[in-house]
Design an enzyme around this catalytic site. Structure first.
Site, PDB file in Angstrom:
ATOM      1  N   TYR A  33       0.829  -1.205   0.000  1.00 50.66           N
ATOM      2  CA  TYR A  33       0.000   0.000   0.000  1.00 50.66           C
ATOM      3  C   TYR A  33       0.861   1.251   0.000  1.00 50.66           C
ATOM      4  O   TYR A  33       2.085   1.182   0.177  1.00 50.66           O
ATOM      5  CB  TYR A  33      -0.954  -0.009   1.207  1.00 50.66           C
ATOM      6  CG  TYR A  33      -0.319   0.323   2.548  1.00 50.66           C
ATOM      7  CD1 TYR A  33       0.529  -0.563   3.189  1.00 50.66           C
ATOM      8  CD2 TYR A  33      -0.575   1.547   3.174  1.00 50.66           C
ATOM      9  CE1 TYR A  33       1.100  -0.252   4.423  1.00 50.66           C
ATOM     10  CE2 TYR A  33      -0.005   1.864   4.408  1.00 50.66           C
ATOM     11  CZ  TYR A  33       0.827   0.954   5.023  1.00 50.66           C
ATOM     12  OH  TYR A  33       1.394   1.263   6.236  1.00 50.66           O
ATOM     13  N   LYS A 149       6.555  -1.915   1.826  1.00 55.02           N
ATOM     14  CA  LYS A 149       5.377  -1.339   2.482  1.00 55.02           C
ATOM     15  C   LYS A 149       4.187  -2.291   2.333  1.00 55.02           C
ATOM     16  O   LYS A 149       3.307  -2.091   1.493  1.00 55.02           O
ATOM     17  CB  LYS A 149       5.077   0.049   1.906  1.00 55.02           C
ATOM     18  CG  LYS A 149       4.160   0.878   2.806  1.00 55.02           C
ATOM     19  CD  LYS A 149       4.204   2.339   2.433  1.00 55.02           C
ATOM     20  CE  LYS A 149       3.187   3.178   3.176  1.00 55.02           C
ATOM     21  NZ  LYS A 149       3.342   3.228   4.631  1.00 55.02           N
ATOM     22  N   GLU A 182      12.268   2.307  13.930  1.00 57.72           N
ATOM     23  CA  GLU A 182      11.379   3.359  13.403  1.00 57.72           C
ATOM     24  C   GLU A 182      10.096   3.332  14.213  1.00 57.72           C
ATOM     25  O   GLU A 182       9.921   2.502  15.106  1.00 57.72           O
ATOM     26  CB  GLU A 182      11.081   3.134  11.915  1.00 57.72           C
ATOM     27  CG  GLU A 182      10.339   1.841  11.646  1.00 57.72           C
ATOM     28  CD  GLU A 182       9.954   1.641  10.181  1.00 57.72           C
ATOM     29  OE1 GLU A 182       9.757   2.634   9.458  1.00 57.72           O
ATOM     30  OE2 GLU A 182       9.833   0.470   9.778  1.00 57.72           O
ATOM     31  N   LEU A 207      11.171   1.266   6.933  1.00 56.52           N
ATOM     32  CA  LEU A 207      10.597   1.739   5.678  1.00 56.52           C
ATOM     33  C   LEU A 207      11.365   2.960   5.184  1.00 56.52           C
ATOM     34  O   LEU A 207      11.631   3.873   5.972  1.00 56.52           O
ATOM     35  CB  LEU A 207       9.120   2.117   5.891  1.00 56.52           C
ATOM     36  CG  LEU A 207       8.360   2.411   4.603  1.00 56.52           C
ATOM     37  CD1 LEU A 207       7.978   1.118   3.898  1.00 56.52           C
ATOM     38  CD2 LEU A 207       7.110   3.236   4.882  1.00 56.52           C
TER      39      LEU A 207
HETATM   40  N1  PDD Z   1       2.909   5.233   7.411  1.00 59.69           N
HETATM   41  N2  PDD Z   1       7.568   3.750   8.768  1.00 59.69           N
HETATM   42  C1  PDD Z   1       6.415   3.056   8.773  1.00 59.69           C
HETATM   43  C2  PDD Z   1       6.397   1.711   9.406  1.00 59.69           C
HETATM   44  C3  PDD Z   1       5.270   3.595   8.166  1.00 59.69           C
HETATM   45  O1  PDD Z   1       4.116   2.905   8.173  1.00 59.69           O
HETATM   46  C4  PDD Z   1       5.335   4.886   7.585  1.00 59.69           C
HETATM   47  C5  PDD Z   1       4.149   5.520   6.913  1.00 59.69           C
HETATM   48  C6  PDD Z   1       6.561   5.574   7.614  1.00 59.69           C
HETATM   49  C7  PDD Z   1       6.734   6.933   6.980  1.00 59.69           C
HETATM   50  O2  PDD Z   1       6.729   6.850   5.586  1.00 59.69           O
HETATM   51  P1  PDD Z   1       6.215   8.059   4.679  1.00 59.69           P
HETATM   52  O3  PDD Z   1       7.020   9.235   5.054  1.00 59.69           O
HETATM   53  O4  PDD Z   1       6.465   7.596   3.291  1.00 59.69           O
HETATM   54  O5  PDD Z   1       4.738   8.252   4.976  1.00 59.69           O
HETATM   55  C8  PDD Z   1       7.653   4.965   8.198  1.00 59.69           C
HETATM   56  C9  PDD Z   1       1.727   5.679   6.694  1.00 59.69           C
HETATM   57  C10 PDD Z   1       1.540   7.162   6.736  1.00 59.69           C
HETATM   58  C11 PDD Z   1       0.531   4.912   7.188  1.00 59.69           C
HETATM   59  O6  PDD Z   1       0.675   3.696   7.318  1.00 59.69           O
HETATM   60  O7  PDD Z   1      -0.521   5.477   7.414  1.00 59.69           O
END
Ligand code: PDD
Length: 287
Positions: A33, A149, A182, A207
């Protein structure tokens, strides 16, 4: 409110949008996703999200449901049809539907592709950023490919729930050596006593956040001191400032980690500067 959802070629009313009971995303979390920020009706950092989506699909051998151009078009349609001005677009691709079997289905199975757009409460996010959030650290319990992801998010749900029960809004996973990997849904950052930014080097254990990458562009533009390396929970507890990055909240100040106040327990000035400058470097796609 989401009114219209894209599912496999059709824009359907929210209540009628559905996937098959034997969809592999449902049965095996065999699915990836993306969450992309929408600001003033436009997509933020679309290209980076598109590139990461294609990488996730490739790593798992799931065919892309469409070209990045078409996926972008669908995302924009969802934004317009749901009249989203500020919010997020969520898109998900699964390996498709097939009778339950762990091994991949043989033959041509079309991937399932779902896209929805939703407004977020901007004043609530701003109030959260003005106050800063609390974080709870927890032992890492996810798998060895957190760089992909996937929707295999049960460990993240459990961690968020444990954080919520402890009065915190985000959980930071800690690996076996005591280093922060993270957040459950964000990347983790600290600012040390000298004012240097520290965030973990990319690898299979976290991620590659789009917001992280764009913030590094801002840091480069402004010649700020940054070190990409793992940091310990003790370093985080003693940090001058801390924050998380994610598409849904951009730069979010952290004011408490476990029982330790960060700095004076208020969002750091440096963090707030990064937050307010973020959209100067983030790429805005045409509508
Ligand atoms: N989450 N690490 C994890 C485990 C994440 O699920 C996310 C993002 C990030 C940050 O990635 P980005 O900057 O590309 O949004 C890091 C999204 C926002 C979510 O699951 O809703």
């Amino acid at each position: 409110m989401t009114r219209i959802v894209y599912v496999n070629g059709r824009y359907l009313p929210y209540g009628q949008a559905a996937v098959h009971v034997e969809d592999r995303g449902f049965q095996f979390a065999d699915s990836v996703y993306e969450v992309c920020e929408v600001k003033n009706g436009a997509l933020i950092d679309e290209e980076r999200h598109a590139t990461r989506l294609q990488r996730s699909l490739k790593e798992l051998g799931i065919p892309s449901p469409a070209t990045s151009w078409t996926i972008g078009h669908i995302m924009r349609q969802c934004i317009v049809r749901n009249r989203v001005r500020n919010g997020v677009v969520y898109l998900q691709v699964t390996r498709g539907e097939a009778p339950r079997d762990f091994a991949f289905p043989s033959g041509d199975v079309a991937p399932t592709f779902v896209c929805l757009a939703r407004s977020t409460n901007q004043s609530k996010t701003e109030a959260l950023a003005a106050a800063g959030i609390a974080v709870k650290t927890l032992p890492e319990l996810r798998w060895g490919r957190c760089d992909i992801k996937t929707v295999m998010l049960l460990p993240a749900c459990l961690a968020k729930e444990a954080a919520r029960a402890a009065g915190a809004r985000e959980a930071w996973f800690v690996d076996a050596e005591g280093f922060v990997t993270e957040g459950a849904s964000s990347n983790a950052w600290i600012v040390d006593a000298e004012g240097k930014l520290i965030t973990r080097t990319l690898g299979r254990e976290l991620l590659p956040g789009v917001t992280r990458a764009t913030l590094l562009d801002l840091i480069g533009r402004d010649h700020l001191a940054v070190e990409e390396r793992a940091f310990t929970v003790a370093e985080a507890h003693g940090a001058r400032e801390a924050f998380t990055t994610s598409a849904s909240a951009t730069v979010m100040p952290v004011v408490k980690i476990d029982d330790m106040l960060i700095g004076d327990g208020k969002p750091g000035a440096f963090t707030m500067r990064l937050r307010s400058s973020f959209h100067q470097v983030a790429k805005v796609s045409g509508r």
